[in-house]
Design a protein around this motif. Structure first.
Motif, PDB file in Angstrom:
ATOM      1  N   ASP B 481      12.527   2.196  13.527  1.00  0.00           N
ATOM      2  CA  ASP B 481      11.866   1.692  12.344  1.00  0.00           C
ATOM      3  C   ASP B 481      11.229   2.789  11.514  1.00  0.00           C
ATOM      4  OD1 ASP B 481      11.599  -0.544  10.927  1.00  0.00           O
ATOM      5  OD2 ASP B 481       9.604  -1.032  11.693  1.00  0.00           O
ATOM      6  N   VAL B 482      11.342   4.026  11.936  1.00  0.00           N
ATOM      7  CA  VAL B 482      10.707   5.095  11.178  1.00  0.00           C
ATOM      8  C   VAL B 482      11.567   5.484   9.988  1.00  0.00           C
ATOM      9  CG1 VAL B 482       9.379   6.062  13.056  1.00  0.00           C
ATOM     10  CG2 VAL B 482      11.736   6.765  12.717  1.00  0.00           C
ATOM     11  N   ALA B 483      10.925   6.061   9.010  1.00  0.00           N
ATOM     12  CA  ALA B 483      11.630   6.389   7.780  1.00  0.00           C
ATOM     13  C   ALA B 483      12.479   7.643   7.932  1.00  0.00           C
ATOM     14  CB  ALA B 483      10.628   6.561   6.645  1.00  0.00           C
ATOM     15  N   THR B 484      11.974   8.633   8.618  1.00  0.00           N
ATOM     16  CA  THR B 484      12.717   9.883   8.711  1.00  0.00           C
ATOM     17  C   THR B 484      12.673  10.429  10.133  1.00  0.00           C
ATOM     18  OG1 THR B 484      10.818  11.296   8.291  1.00  0.00           O
ATOM     19  CG2 THR B 484      11.983  10.471   6.369  1.00  0.00           C
ATOM     20  N   ALA B 485      13.603  11.307  10.412  1.00  0.00           N
ATOM     21  CA  ALA B 485      13.663  11.928  11.725  1.00  0.00           C
ATOM     22  C   ALA B 485      12.416  12.752  11.986  1.00  0.00           C
ATOM     23  CB  ALA B 485      14.902  12.811  11.816  1.00  0.00           C
ATOM     24  N   MET B 486      11.959  13.387  10.937  1.00  0.00           N
ATOM     25  CA  MET B 486      10.772  14.225  11.073  1.00  0.00           C
ATOM     26  C   MET B 486       9.574  13.374  11.469  1.00  0.00           C
ATOM     27  SD  MET B 486      10.857  17.510  10.518  1.00  0.00           S
ATOM     28  CE  MET B 486       9.777  18.000  11.837  1.00  0.00           C
ATOM     29  N   GLN B 487       9.496  12.218  10.833  1.00  0.00           N
ATOM     30  CA  GLN B 487       8.391  11.315  11.139  1.00  0.00           C
ATOM     31  C   GLN B 487       8.466  10.892  12.604  1.00  0.00           C
ATOM     32  OE1 GLN B 487       8.648   7.557   9.213  1.00  0.00           O
ATOM     33  NE2 GLN B 487       6.574   6.936   9.786  1.00  0.00           N
ATOM     34  N   ARG B 488       9.680  10.579  13.044  1.00  0.00           N
ATOM     35  CA  ARG B 488       9.860  10.139  14.414  1.00  0.00           C
ATOM     36  C   ARG B 488       9.454  11.247  15.377  1.00  0.00           C
ATOM     37  NH1 ARG B 488      15.558   8.024  16.870  1.00  0.00           N
ATOM     38  NH2 ARG B 488      14.804   7.687  18.996  1.00  0.00           N
ATOM     39  N   ASP B 664       2.986  25.984   1.198  1.00  0.00           N
ATOM     40  CA  ASP B 664       2.946  24.678   1.833  1.00  0.00           C
ATOM     41  C   ASP B 664       4.285  24.324   2.452  1.00  0.00           C
ATOM     42  OD1 ASP B 664       0.399  24.308   1.195  1.00  0.00           O
ATOM     43  OD2 ASP B 664       0.739  22.992  -0.526  1.00  0.00           O
ATOM     44  N   PHE B 665       4.190  23.650   3.590  1.00  0.00           N
ATOM     45  CA  PHE B 665       5.412  23.219   4.242  1.00  0.00           C
ATOM     46  C   PHE B 665       5.217  21.760   4.620  1.00  0.00           C
ATOM     47  CE2 PHE B 665       8.075  23.266   8.265  1.00  0.00           C
ATOM     48  CZ  PHE B 665       9.279  23.186   7.583  1.00  0.00           C
ATOM     49  N   LYS B 666       5.964  20.897   4.000  1.00  0.00           N
ATOM     50  CA  LYS B 666       5.790  19.471   4.255  1.00  0.00           C
ATOM     51  C   LYS B 666       7.128  18.828   4.562  1.00  0.00           C
ATOM     52  CE  LYS B 666       1.819  19.308   1.171  1.00  0.00           C
ATOM     53  NZ  LYS B 666       0.611  18.730   1.722  1.00  0.00           N
ATOM     54  N   PRO B 667       7.653  19.109   5.745  1.00  0.00           N
ATOM     55  CA  PRO B 667       8.999  18.635   6.053  1.00  0.00           C
ATOM     56  C   PRO B 667       9.099  17.114   6.055  1.00  0.00           C
ATOM     57  CG  PRO B 667       7.919  19.479   8.026  1.00  0.00           C
ATOM     58  CD  PRO B 667       7.043  19.836   6.873  1.00  0.00           C
ATOM     59  N   GLU B 668       8.041  16.461   6.457  1.00  0.00           N
ATOM     60  CA  GLU B 668       8.107  15.012   6.546  1.00  0.00           C
ATOM     61  C   GLU B 668       8.263  14.403   5.159  1.00  0.00           C
ATOM     62  OE1 GLU B 668       4.761  13.579   8.696  1.00  0.00           O
ATOM     63  OE2 GLU B 668       5.564  11.558   8.891  1.00  0.00           O
ATOM     64  N   LEU B 669       7.459  14.903   4.234  1.00  0.00           N
ATOM     65  CA  LEU B 669       7.541  14.397   2.865  1.00  0.00           C
ATOM     66  C   LEU B 669       8.880  14.731   2.239  1.00  0.00           C
ATOM     67  CD1 LEU B 669       4.126  14.970   1.115  1.00  0.00           C
ATOM     68  CD2 LEU B 669       5.370  12.854   1.414  1.00  0.00           C
ATOM     69  N   VAL B 670       9.340  15.944   2.500  1.00  0.00           N
ATOM     70  CA  VAL B 670      10.603  16.349   1.893  1.00  0.00           C
ATOM     71  C   VAL B 670      11.738  15.478   2.409  1.00  0.00           C
ATOM     72  CG1 VAL B 670      12.285  18.189   1.716  1.00  0.00           C
ATOM     73  CG2 VAL B 670       9.864  18.713   1.499  1.00  0.00           C
ATOM     74  N   GLN B 671      11.732  15.238   3.714  1.00  0.00           N
ATOM     75  CA  GLN B 671      12.781  14.369   4.244  1.00  0.00           C
ATOM     76  C   GLN B 671      12.707  12.985   3.617  1.00  0.00           C
ATOM     77  OE1 GLN B 671      13.190  14.108   8.474  1.00  0.00           O
ATOM     78  NE2 GLN B 671      14.496  15.919   8.509  1.00  0.00           N
TER      79      GLN B 671
END
Lengths: 289, 1102
Positions: B481-488, B664-671
């Motif tokens: 149910d997560v939006a992105t792999a990074m989030q997971r 800044d590094f925001k992989p979750e947002l970028v994904q």
């Protein structure tokens, strides 16, 4: 037909007598060698498509040598290669042949196509789109099952010898409404697509051709990859393998890589200052001083 | 004693007649003076007082003051002097008792500073202010009241100068004079003694130049001065005085502005600044002040030595080129030379100057459609990035700080930009955003699946506990149910901040390593920047332990393990950590490796308590060399020696600050953004997690450590999340490349995509900036004017047809003429049976063929034949308000004379005629100049369509330099059609005539158009004129010179400019403006439509 051989360092010989005796270096990228060999056997004309400096001409030379070596029949002394560089003033008589004045007489002299047809050679029309459209039509009968060349002025028909094959090259990058191949021409050829080789293979080519060390060759190939990313975004054409080989040659002889790239790539590719600077920055990122 | 009493008694009744309190004053006075005076003197003293009281109607008031002041005065003065004093008072009271009273009252205090001889001068200065009216009296009384205090800080003659100023002000306003005088004592008291005279001198200059500014000066001057180095104030005031004497009313504003500017500079520099300005002042006072005003700006970009070089160029203009105006513009930074010099000297690099280049560089490196933008833009978009100073990327665009000034050399700062770009591009090139869940890396095994299970169990336990506590446990979501792999991935860890920070450090390490491997040339600069950053790190030994651990990892990742400081007792943690970090520096490491390494570092980090370790600084040691090697296997958590751990309360963990070049590094947002983008493009990534639900997004945003809660509006989390979300979605919908264009950056925006589908859209205006020529300075004012290009509005369709119908004959005639026009370009056609030339090759072939007897074809002629014409012309129509003028007007005058005769005898006839004329006018309004321009446009269109030349029709007007309107009626690339016709109908007079920028913009348009012959035809009704187009309203020179320069620019760019004016006085300025440029004054205005096509024929045939 006399073959004049001079002592002063140059050789003069008839085009159809010319043979490539040493193997031109060619690194196959896919199955193009196999395809070409089959096409040759089956008398199927070949169209080589691809950007400039991607190895089309080298490929034909290589194939000429290869066919000569491997399947060339002994009688015909293998497969000669006759190359015609096409330009917009190229006329039918330039290709087929014409009468010449000799004293009060005239003498017929064969054009390159006639010679190729007779000798059973590979006739390579380089940059075919440059030729006038009426010229291209001339080759039509040669490219289908008939394999005939009408010689209008003499009222003759030449039937192609067995080893004859028509090969053309064509750079779709220049494609424009004015200079496109007619479909009736296009559809008489099988097409082999050429593109710049993948990084590792290109590095190998640069290394072999220019004599530069493998590491530098690898860096050059990397640079090429980056510069090609700019195609259509400032550059009309990516950097060709040929140019890279030239740059490699400069480096091999002691020119610093940055300088060699500047002259061989940055300035050669474009006159746009902004694009030049960008490429130069890519160069300086890859090559240290 | 008795004498005093006698005298008191003697005069009491007389004095009482003047005022009830006077005898008392007398009594007290005589008591005060009697010790200093003998009897005779005392009597004289008393009589003098009474005489004073008697001298005029209200002089008793003065007498009262006399009595009161006498005791003090008598102590200071001899009796003779005392008598002189009272004489002065009597004299004054003859003019005004009030003034006299003030004089007397002020005397004791004044005498503290004045010699007895000065009393006379002092009184006369006061007297000078008195002109007999009550306002002046009040003022002079005020003088006597305040001057004793003034005397504390000013000598009498200086006060005299102040009186001069006040006196001068009274000619304008007594109120102003009073205020100034009133405020003077505290002002001068506060000033340093050395500054007082210069302050006064400048006050005088200001008053002379612009009296109203005096009050401003008195009000604000002292405060302005305070910010200037104490020793320099006098010099600055001197300078200001000199400047004001020469520039007049601008004096005070210049003073105020430059004082403020100086205040922005370090105090140590003030001396040099003012000294340099004083050096400029003799040549150009204004330039001196402009220099001071610009100084802070220049100083922000140049070192003191560079600044000196910069100013010397200005001095050169002033001294060697004798160009005061030029120097002024230079120091005002309104000259191209000033900017160029600044740019050449400055080490600072502006993003705008290398933007395009970096964009292509990034594109080359990454192979992606990257755009390079300023970080300011990203923050504005409100999609989760908040800092403007650090570089970053959101996957499609690279954001860089607007300028870099890290190092003292330009080259180095440029390299900083390059490292920024390379690192950000590296994130794309080396796949930082391409993380896939549970996929193994090259060097590490997968542990995340396991972690996910563990974490879920832990959470379930937590929820169960909460439920048993009677609280409502949050509903746990499924992994799918997560939006992105990074989030997971991040979900696998309890402390998202920590894992986020670790992942950033590890991934940046990997990217840096990749960059260094791939780009040998940039390695050196990367290293230099890493070292620079490593030296900027905060002290580690004061940090809480866990934080210090992460900080040390970061230092190691900057390639500076020598800067690591860590308690030796906890070495095993560090060793394991550094070893793990090394893994991602190996060749072939991917983002999957980074994730796993970060995960194992996480295990390490959580086993370190986040407490402050009270160790002395020297016990924090650098790691031994052999500690830093690639870990043979991933370290696990909790293996440390817990007994070694210090105790204490856990502090909140904060991630170390990111080094600038990594940003800044925001992989979750970028994904997430990338996913949203794909979703909007209709491309579904992989069937697994299909469209994102709002809930999913909200959850991601709420949990993400990449957005801190403080960034939301307080208390309203849900709604700000919602807004944020819509920003994100909006953002995903716009391709990165386009954003730039909408903002109309410089000359790049195309603006040529004509009007087929813009019907419903609001008018789009593209802005372009152009320099303007300042003939006095002999230099361009950089980016001085702003031209707004917009499509002209559309009128109705009938106008065009109507004009055609009315001018049918003319239209046919011009068309015919145009069709006959000779073409300009030829192509050789060969193989003709007849032609101009013989083609030798063909001829020989023909002879050969003839001899050989094979079908000869006698086609050996060639001919040069016309091909498509290659002419592009731009018509630039003046749409200034003056074109509104009726052209009938002039003629009417004559008409009236003629008609007058006819109707003289018969008024009925006249009214008949008048009625007819009115009816005609109602039907057909009188023609204006603009109407003729429109008609000409119609004719030109008809004619040009006949020969097929490319042409554009543009109108210009506007107001002021920021607001030059450029109306596109038909663009060069646009096809002629009904919309063009409608736009011609809508050509209307608008405002001013700033020709220069309009011409420059037309040049820009013609430049972009490919044609062999380019022509610019400017149709105008008068001279160039606009607000601010010249030194003042009446000046015409400036505008004419700028227009001339613009026309010259056209010529330089291979364009043939031509001017047509209907202004009969045009000859005088056109001659100056056009030099060798073609122009024509159309005498008979109405012939314009006829004349224009003819002129065009000549021009195009040239």
């Amino acid at each position: 037909m006399t073959t004049a051989e001079q002592t002063s360092g140059f050789k003069q010989l008839q085009v159809e007598d010319f043979r490539i005796t040493e193997e031109p270096y060619y690194l196959p990228i896919a199955d193009e060698v196999e395809l070409f060999e089959t096409a040759y056997e089956q008398h199927v004309p070949v169209l080589l498509k691809g950007p400039t400096g991607s190895g089309k001409t080298r490929f034909v030379e290589h194939m000429s040598w290869r066919l000569h070596r491997h399947i060339g029949n002994v009688e015909a002394e293998g497969v000669p290669l006759i190359t015609v560089a096409c330009h917009e003033d190229l006329t039918a008589s330039d290709l087929v042949g014409r009468y010449l004045l000799e004293g009060d007489d005239t003498r017929w002299i064969d054009g390159p196509i006639s010679r190729a047809v007779k000798a059973g050679a590979i006739c390579y029309l380089d940059e075919i789109v440059e030729a006038r459209k009426d010229t291209t039509v001339l080759i039509h009968p040669l490219t289908d099952y008939r394999r005939l060349l009408p010689v209008e002025k003499r009222g003759e028909l030449l039937e192609a010898a067995d080893g004859f094959l028509l090969v053309m090259s064509y750079n779709p990058g220049y494609q424009s409404a004015l200079k496109d191949l007619k479909h009736s021409t296009r559809q008489r050829f099988i097409a082999i697509e050429f593109d710049y080789p993948p990084r590792d293979q290109e590095a190998e080519i640069i290394h072999v051709e220019s004599g530069v060390d493998r590491d530098t060759a690898q860096e050059l190939a990397k640079l090429a990859e980056k510069v090609r990313n700019l195609k259509e975004h400032g550059l009309a054409e990516g950097v060709s393998t040929r140019l890279l080989v030239y740059v490699g040659k400069l480096i091999a002889k002691g020119i610093t890589p940055r300088r060699a790239c500047q002259t061989g790539i940055v300035w050669a590719l474009t006159d746009d200052v902004e694009v030049q600077r960008s490429i130069e920055e890519v160069v300086t990122s890859i090559f240290d001083e | 004693m008795t004498l005093s009493a006698d005298l008191t008694a003697q005069y009491a009744s007389e004095l009482r007649g003047f005022g009830a309190s006077l005898p008392d004053d007398f009594a007290r006075g005589i008591e005060g003076v009697s010790p200093s005076l003998d009897e005779v003197q005392l009597e004289r003293w008393a009589r003098a007082g009474v005489e004073l009281a008697n001298s005029s109607l209200r002089s008793w008031e003065a007498a009262a003051e006399y009595f009161r002041a006498s005791p003090a005065v008598a102590r200071e003065l001899t009796f003779d002097q005392l008598l002189q004093w009272v004489d002065l008072a009597t004299e004054l009271s003859g003019r005004s008792s009030l003034m006299s009273a003030a004089f007397l009252k002020g005397t004791p205090e004044a005498l503290d500073h004045l010699g007895s001889d000065d009393l006379d001068a002092w009184s006369r200065q006061g007297d000078r202010l008195c002109r007999g009216n009550w306002k002046s009296i009040a003022l002079s009384a005020l003088y006597f009241q305040v001057s004793p205090r003034l005397l504390e800080s000013l000598p009498l003659d200086s006060i005299g100068r102040l009186v001069d100023i006040v006196d001068q002000l009274t000619e304008r306003s007594y109120e102003l004079a009073t205020t100034c005088l009133e405020s003077a004592p505290p002002i001068f008291a506060a000033l340093a003694p050395a500054d007082r005279a210069p302050f006064l001198a400048f006050a005088r200059a200001v008053t002379r130049a612009s009296w109203a500014d005096t009050r401003l000066y008195f009000e604000r001057g002292p405060r302005l001065l305070e910010s200037i180095a104490p020793g320099q104030r006098a010099a600055f005031l001197d300078l200001a005085s000199r400047v004001t004497m020469s520039v007049g009313r601008q004096g005070f504003p210049l003073f105020a502005d430059s004082a403020q500017a100086i205040a922005d500079m370090p105090e140590d520099d003030h001396e040099a600044l003012i000294a340099f300005a004083s050096r400029l002042a003799p040549g150009s006072p204004a330039a001196a002040m402009e220099f001071l005003k610009s100084a802070p700006f220049i100083r922000s970009r140049l070192t003191p030595e560079q600044m000196e070089q910069w100013t010397e160029v200005g001095v050169d203009i002033l001294v060697n080129e004798h160009n005061a105006e030029g120097a002024e513009a230079y120091f005002r930074l309104e000259s191209t030379r000033a900017e160029d010099t600044l740019r050449a000297l400055s080490a600072r690099i502006e993003l705008t100057s290398i933007n395009t280049m970096l964009r292509m560089y990034a594109k080359a490196l990454s192979g992606e459609q990257v755009s390079v933008q300023s970080t300011e833009n990203l923050v504005d978009r409100n999609i989760g990035w908040v800092t403007e100073s650090t570089a970053t990327t959101e996957g499609t665009a690279i954001y860089l700080p607007p300028f870099v000034n890290t190092f003292p050399e330009q080259q180095a700062n440029f390299q900083v930009y390059k490292v920024f770009t390379t690192h950000q591009t590296g994130r794309m090139e080396f796949g930082s955003f391409g993380y896939r869940f549970a996929e193994g890396g090259a060097h590490t095994p997968v542990t995340v699946t396991e972690r996910e299970v563990r974490r879920r169990e832990a959470k379930a336990l937590e929820a169960a506990q909460q439920a048993s506590d009677g609280r409502n446990g949050g509903s746990e979501r499924d992994a799918a149910d997560v939006a992105t792999a990074m989030q997971r991935y991040f979900n696998c860890f309890a402390d998202r901040t920590l894992i986020g920070g670790l992942f950033t450090v590890v991934e940046d390490t990997r990217v840096d390593a990749c960059v260094a491997q791939e780009y040998g040339g940039i390695r050196r600069w990367l290293k230099r920047l890493q070292e620079y950053e490593a030296d900027q790190r905060p002290a580690v030994h004061t940090m809480a332990l866990r934080q210090a651990f992460v900080e040390n990892l970061l230092r190691a990742s900057l390639g500076r393990p020598d800067t690591i400081r860590w308690p030796a007792s906890l070495n095993s943690f560090l060793e394991q950590g550094l070893g793990a970090l090394k893994v991602v520096e190996q060749r072939g490491a991917s983002v999957q490796d980074s994730a796993e390494v970060a995960a194992s570092l996480y295990d390490l980090a959580v086993s370190i308590p986040n407490v402050v370790h009270n160790l002395p600084e020297e016990d924090w040691v650098a790691p031994a060399e052999d500690m830093i090697s690639v870990a043979p296997s991933m370290p696990g958590g909790g293996e440390g020696e817990p007994q070694m751990m210090p105790n204490g309360e856990d502090l909140a963990f904060e991630n170390p600050q990111q080094p600038e070049f990594r940003g800044d590094f925001k992989p979750e947002l970028v994904q997430l953004l990338m996913k949203l983008k794909l979703q909007q493009d209709g491309k579904q990534q992989d069937g697994v997690n299909a469209p994102l639900t709002k809930e999913q997004l909200m959850e991601l945003l709420e949990n993400s450590a990449e957005i801190t809660i403080s960034e939301w509006a307080e208390g309203d989390l849900a709604s700000s999340l919602g807004m944020f979300l819509s920003n994100l979605e909006k953002d995903a919908g716009t391709p990165a490349g386009e954003k730039q264009q909408g903002e109309g950056q410089d000359d790049q925006s195309s603006g040529t995509d004509g009007g087929t589908d813009e019907e419903e859209l609001p008018m789009r205006i593209d802005y372009f900036y152009y320099d303007e020529w300042d003939f006095r300075a002999g230099d361009y004012r950089p980016r001085w004017t702003r031209v707004g290009e917009r499509l002209s509005e559309e009128g109705d369709d009938d106008y065009y047809d109507e004009t055609l119908r009315k001018n049918h004959g003319l239209v046919m005639e011009t068309r015919r003429q145009f069709e006959l026009m000779r073409p300009e370009s030829f192509r050789k056609i060969r193989r003709l049976e007849d032609g101009h030339d013989i083609d030798l090759d063909q001829a020989i072939e023909f002879i050969v063929d003839k001899r050989a007897g094979v079908g000869p074809q006698a086609r050996f002629y060639s001919r040069r034949n016309k091909i498509e014409r290659d002419v592009a012309v731009a018509f630039l129509l003046d749409m200034s308000a003056s074109t509104d003028e009726e052209i009938e007007k002039q003629r009417q005058k004559y008409d009236k004379d003629d008609d007058g005769d006819d109707f003289d005898g018969d008024p009925r006839k006249y009214f008949q005629w008048l009625a007819q004329r009115r009816a005609k006018q109602a039907l057909e309004p009188p023609k204006r100049i603009i109407d003729l321009e429109k008609e000409s446009a119609v004719l030109v269109v008809e004619a040009l369509e006949a020969i097929g030349d490319s042409y554009g029709i543009f109108g210009f007007s506007g107001y002021g330099r920021d607001n030059v309107e450029f109306h596109v009626i038909k663009d060069l690339t646009e096809e002629y059609g009904p919309r063009v016709r409608k736009r011609i109908a809508k050509i209307e007079p608008i405002r001013s005539t700033r020709m220069g920028p309009a011409i420059r913009h037309t040049i820009h348009k013609l430049d972009e158009y490919d044609a062999k012959v380019k022509i610019l035809i400017l149709v105008s009704d008068g001279r160039p004129q606009d607000h601010g187009y010249g030194r003042d309203r009446t000046e015409k020179e400036y505008a004419v010179h700028d227009t001339k320069q613009a026309l010259n620019e056209a010529k330089r760019n291979g364009i043939t400019p031509f001017l047509i004016t209907v202004d009969k006085e045009g000859h005088d300025y056109l001659k100056q403006m056009c030099d060798d440029i073609g122009y024509e004054v159309v005498d008979n205005i109405e012939s314009l439509p006829r004349r224009l096509p003819t002129l065009y024929r000549h021009l195009a045939a040239e």
